[in-house]
Design a protein around this motif. Structure first.
Motif, PDB file in Angstrom:
ATOM      1  N   PHE A 102      -9.147  -6.955   3.404  1.00  0.00           N
ATOM      2  CA  PHE A 102      -8.883  -5.546   3.709  1.00  0.00           C
ATOM      3  C   PHE A 102      -8.641  -4.770   2.427  1.00  0.00           C
ATOM      4  O   PHE A 102      -9.188  -3.693   2.226  1.00  0.00           O
ATOM      5  CB  PHE A 102      -7.661  -5.409   4.623  1.00  0.00           C
ATOM      6  N   MET A 103      -7.820  -5.328   1.540  1.00  0.00           N
ATOM      7  CA  MET A 103      -7.512  -4.619   0.291  1.00  0.00           C
ATOM      8  C   MET A 103      -8.751  -4.512  -0.584  1.00  0.00           C
ATOM      9  O   MET A 103      -9.034  -3.467  -1.158  1.00  0.00           O
ATOM     10  CB  MET A 103      -6.395  -5.347  -0.475  1.00  0.00           C
ATOM     11  N   ARG A 104      -9.479  -5.601  -0.673  1.00  0.00           N
ATOM     12  CA  ARG A 104     -10.617  -5.661  -1.594  1.00  0.00           C
ATOM     13  C   ARG A 104     -11.798  -4.832  -1.099  1.00  0.00           C
ATOM     14  O   ARG A 104     -12.469  -4.159  -1.883  1.00  0.00           O
ATOM     15  CB  ARG A 104     -11.036  -7.120  -1.756  1.00  0.00           C
ATOM     16  N   ASP A 105     -12.064  -4.893   0.196  1.00  0.00           N
ATOM     17  CA  ASP A 105     -13.320  -4.351   0.719  1.00  0.00           C
ATOM     18  C   ASP A 105     -13.191  -2.994   1.408  1.00  0.00           C
ATOM     19  O   ASP A 105     -14.166  -2.275   1.532  1.00  0.00           O
ATOM     20  CB  ASP A 105     -13.935  -5.335   1.719  1.00  0.00           C
ATOM     21  N   GLN A 106     -12.007  -2.676   1.883  1.00  0.00           N
ATOM     22  CA  GLN A 106     -11.912  -1.475   2.715  1.00  0.00           C
ATOM     23  C   GLN A 106     -10.926  -0.431   2.226  1.00  0.00           C
ATOM     24  O   GLN A 106     -11.074   0.743   2.538  1.00  0.00           O
ATOM     25  CB  GLN A 106     -11.546  -1.876   4.154  1.00  0.00           C
ATOM     26  N   MET A 107      -9.924  -0.847   1.487  1.00  0.00           N
ATOM     27  CA  MET A 107      -8.927   0.141   1.072  1.00  0.00           C
ATOM     28  C   MET A 107      -9.486   1.044  -0.001  1.00  0.00           C
ATOM     29  O   MET A 107     -10.228   0.616  -0.875  1.00  0.00           O
ATOM     30  CB  MET A 107      -7.685  -0.561   0.532  1.00  0.00           C
ATOM     31  N   MET A 113      -6.006 -10.674  -4.666  1.00  0.00           N
ATOM     32  CA  MET A 113      -6.044  -9.293  -5.142  1.00  0.00           C
ATOM     33  C   MET A 113      -4.807  -8.544  -4.654  1.00  0.00           C
ATOM     34  O   MET A 113      -4.143  -8.957  -3.705  1.00  0.00           O
ATOM     35  CB  MET A 113      -7.287  -8.582  -4.606  1.00  0.00           C
ATOM     36  N   GLN A 114      -4.567  -7.429  -5.297  1.00  0.00           N
ATOM     37  CA  GLN A 114      -3.498  -6.537  -4.836  1.00  0.00           C
ATOM     38  C   GLN A 114      -3.938  -5.098  -5.024  1.00  0.00           C
ATOM     39  O   GLN A 114      -4.923  -4.828  -5.709  1.00  0.00           O
ATOM     40  CB  GLN A 114      -2.207  -6.787  -5.616  1.00  0.00           C
ATOM     41  N   VAL A 115      -3.244  -4.192  -4.406  1.00  0.00           N
ATOM     42  CA  VAL A 115      -3.413  -2.771  -4.692  1.00  0.00           C
ATOM     43  C   VAL A 115      -2.040  -2.227  -5.098  1.00  0.00           C
ATOM     44  O   VAL A 115      -1.031  -2.902  -4.943  1.00  0.00           O
ATOM     45  CB  VAL A 115      -3.927  -1.965  -3.472  1.00  0.00           C
ATOM     46  N   ASP A 116      -2.049  -1.009  -5.620  1.00  0.00           N
ATOM     47  CA  ASP A 116      -0.785  -0.312  -5.849  1.00  0.00           C
ATOM     48  C   ASP A 116      -0.602   0.714  -4.730  1.00  0.00           C
ATOM     49  O   ASP A 116      -1.575   1.233  -4.186  1.00  0.00           O
ATOM     50  CB  ASP A 116      -0.790   0.401  -7.200  1.00  0.00           C
ATOM     51  N   VAL A 117       0.649   0.971  -4.440  1.00  0.00           N
ATOM     52  CA  VAL A 117       0.999   1.882  -3.362  1.00  0.00           C
ATOM     53  C   VAL A 117       2.041   2.847  -3.897  1.00  0.00           C
ATOM     54  O   VAL A 117       2.933   2.447  -4.644  1.00  0.00           O
ATOM     55  CB  VAL A 117       1.532   1.028  -2.187  1.00  0.00           C
ATOM     56  N   LYS A 118       1.907   4.111  -3.563  1.00  0.00           N
ATOM     57  CA  LYS A 118       2.920   5.071  -4.037  1.00  0.00           C
ATOM     58  C   LYS A 118       3.692   5.670  -2.871  1.00  0.00           C
ATOM     59  O   LYS A 118       3.183   5.806  -1.758  1.00  0.00           O
ATOM     60  CB  LYS A 118       2.294   6.150  -4.905  1.00  0.00           C
ATOM     61  N   PHE A 119       4.912   6.047  -3.196  1.00  0.00           N
ATOM     62  CA  PHE A 119       5.835   6.580  -2.195  1.00  0.00           C
ATOM     63  C   PHE A 119       5.373   7.941  -1.706  1.00  0.00           C
ATOM     64  O   PHE A 119       4.990   8.797  -2.496  1.00  0.00           O
ATOM     65  CB  PHE A 119       7.220   6.691  -2.814  1.00  0.00           C
ATOM     66  N   VAL A 120       5.404   8.147  -0.405  1.00  0.00           N
ATOM     67  CA  VAL A 120       5.165   9.475   0.152  1.00  0.00           C
ATOM     68  C   VAL A 120       6.458   9.998   0.759  1.00  0.00           C
ATOM     69  O   VAL A 120       6.986  11.013   0.331  1.00  0.00           O
ATOM     70  CB  VAL A 120       4.033   9.471   1.201  1.00  0.00           C
ATOM     71  N   PHE A 142       1.782  -7.172  -4.620  1.00  0.00           N
ATOM     72  CA  PHE A 142       1.392  -8.532  -4.998  1.00  0.00           C
ATOM     73  C   PHE A 142       1.901  -9.537  -3.976  1.00  0.00           C
ATOM     74  O   PHE A 142       2.734  -9.216  -3.130  1.00  0.00           O
ATOM     75  CB  PHE A 142       1.925  -8.865  -6.396  1.00  0.00           C
ATOM     76  N   GLY A 143       1.381 -10.735  -4.042  1.00  0.00           N
ATOM     77  CA  GLY A 143       1.889 -11.826  -3.222  1.00  0.00           C
ATOM     78  C   GLY A 143       1.158 -12.041  -1.910  1.00  0.00           C
ATOM     79  O   GLY A 143       1.543 -12.929  -1.149  1.00  0.00           O
ATOM     80  N   PRO A 159      -6.947  -8.068  -9.601  1.00  0.00           N
ATOM     81  CA  PRO A 159      -6.362  -9.402  -9.467  1.00  0.00           C
ATOM     82  C   PRO A 159      -4.832  -9.372  -9.524  1.00  0.00           C
ATOM     83  O   PRO A 159      -4.248  -8.728 -10.384  1.00  0.00           O
ATOM     84  CB  PRO A 159      -6.937 -10.163 -10.667  1.00  0.00           C
ATOM     85  N   ASP A 160      -4.227 -10.058  -8.609  1.00  0.00           N
ATOM     86  CA  ASP A 160      -2.769 -10.194  -8.529  1.00  0.00           C
ATOM     87  C   ASP A 160      -2.310 -11.128  -9.646  1.00  0.00           C
ATOM     88  O   ASP A 160      -2.639 -12.309  -9.638  1.00  0.00           O
ATOM     89  CB  ASP A 160      -2.432 -10.771  -7.149  1.00  0.00           C
ATOM     90  N   PRO A 161      -1.570 -10.626 -10.638  1.00  0.00           N
ATOM     91  CA  PRO A 161      -1.219 -11.464 -11.790  1.00  0.00           C
ATOM     92  C   PRO A 161      -0.336 -12.659 -11.436  1.00  0.00           C
ATOM     93  O   PRO A 161      -0.345 -13.658 -12.154  1.00  0.00           O
ATOM     94  CB  PRO A 161      -0.498 -10.502 -12.728  1.00  0.00           C
ATOM     95  N   THR A 162       0.411 -12.569 -10.338  1.00  0.00           N
ATOM     96  CA  THR A 162       1.338 -13.663 -10.043  1.00  0.00           C
ATOM     97  C   THR A 162       0.614 -14.966  -9.714  1.00  0.00           C
ATOM     98  O   THR A 162       1.202 -16.041  -9.814  1.00  0.00           O
ATOM     99  CB  THR A 162       2.288 -13.299  -8.880  1.00  0.00           C
ATOM    100  N   GLN A 163      -0.657 -14.892  -9.344  1.00  0.00           N
ATOM    101  CA  GLN A 163      -1.383 -16.123  -9.034  1.00  0.00           C
ATOM    102  C   GLN A 163      -1.578 -16.998 -10.280  1.00  0.00           C
ATOM    103  O   GLN A 163      -1.844 -18.189 -10.170  1.00  0.00           O
ATOM    104  CB  GLN A 163      -2.740 -15.814  -8.405  1.00  0.00           C
ATOM    105  N   PHE A 164      -1.455 -16.398 -11.475  1.00  0.00           N
ATOM    106  CA  PHE A 164      -1.644 -17.148 -12.726  1.00  0.00           C
ATOM    107  C   PHE A 164      -0.326 -17.600 -13.338  1.00  0.00           C
ATOM    108  O   PHE A 164      -0.314 -18.282 -14.359  1.00  0.00           O
ATOM    109  CB  PHE A 164      -2.391 -16.275 -13.754  1.00  0.00           C
ATOM    110  N   GLU A 165       0.788 -17.187 -12.760  1.00  0.00           N
ATOM    111  CA  GLU A 165       2.097 -17.473 -13.353  1.00  0.00           C
ATOM    112  C   GLU A 165       2.690 -18.741 -12.744  1.00  0.00           C
ATOM    113  O   GLU A 165       3.150 -18.739 -11.610  1.00  0.00           O
ATOM    114  CB  GLU A 165       3.037 -16.273 -13.128  1.00  0.00           C
ATOM    115  N   SER A 166       2.689 -19.813 -13.534  1.00  0.00           N
ATOM    116  CA  SER A 166       3.069 -21.129 -12.996  1.00  0.00           C
ATOM    117  C   SER A 166       4.501 -21.159 -12.479  1.00  0.00           C
ATOM    118  O   SER A 166       4.839 -21.969 -11.628  1.00  0.00           O
ATOM    119  CB  SER A 166       2.864 -22.204 -14.061  1.00  0.00           C
TER     120      SER A 166
END
Length: 154
Positions: free
Chosen positions: A42-47, A101-108, A32-33, A77-84
């Motif tokens: 990039f996140m929305r269209d290509q990832m 927007m955001q994506v989630d990422v996992k540890f490798v 997020f952020g 949608p990145d929830p922090t954009q709605f948090e005043s």
DNA sequence: GCCAACGTTGGC
DNA sequence: GCCAACGTTGGC
């Protein structure tokens, strides 16, 4: 053999906020952020889920690649954009029409630190986007050749 | 803390 | 649509 095309990315994070050790501990991290349109696109269209991420530490004493992660969700949608009360709040965004927007990422895995000077010294990385003059994008694409040159040395 | 480079904003 | 002013990023 997979037929799905895999993309490679470099994603910057400040280790004070969320470093590779946070990700190793939690296993997963919401990215997020991001408040830059190019990075968002990039996140929305290509990832895609399964894309490989070079986890880069920035704004710290030793900037460089510190680990490997993997994209584990498509963009939402990145929830922090709605948090005043959040520093990532965006009054111009709405739930009906979210801007960020955001994506989630996992540890490798955690790797040795491949520092910025070492990256700059590698001829295979001469055209790498994150190394270009004035680059400030927090998410940049990495070519397969760049990925191979880096992963070979990690 | 400095500052180059870049993105965003807003007046016109 | 232009562009000056401002804010942010991020290495050093």
């Amino acid at each position: 053999m997979s037929t799905r095309p895999v993309h490679y990315w470099l994603m910057k994070s400040e280790p004070d906020e969320a470093g590779i050790d946070h990700l190793a501990r939690d296993g997963k991290l919401g990215w997020f952020g991001v408040r830059n349109y190019q990075a968002r696109n990039f996140m929305r269209d290509q990832m895609q889920v399964g894309d490989v991420v070079l986890f880069y530490h920035s704004s710290c004493p030793e900037p460089g690649i510190a680990g490997i992660a993997e994209v584990s969700s498509s963009a939402y949608p990145d929830p922090t954009q709605f948090e005043s009360e959040s520093k990532y709040f965006d009054p111009k965004s709405s739930r009906e029409n979210p801007r960020w927007m955001q994506v989630d990422v996992k540890f490798v895995k955690k790797t040795r630190l491949m520092g910025l000077p070492e990256m700059r010294a590698m001829p295979e990385l001469a055209d790498m986007q994150v190394l270009q003059r004035g680059n400030r994008l927090s998410i940049t694409p990495v070519s397969r050749a760049e990925w191979e040159a880096i992963s070979k040395k990690l």
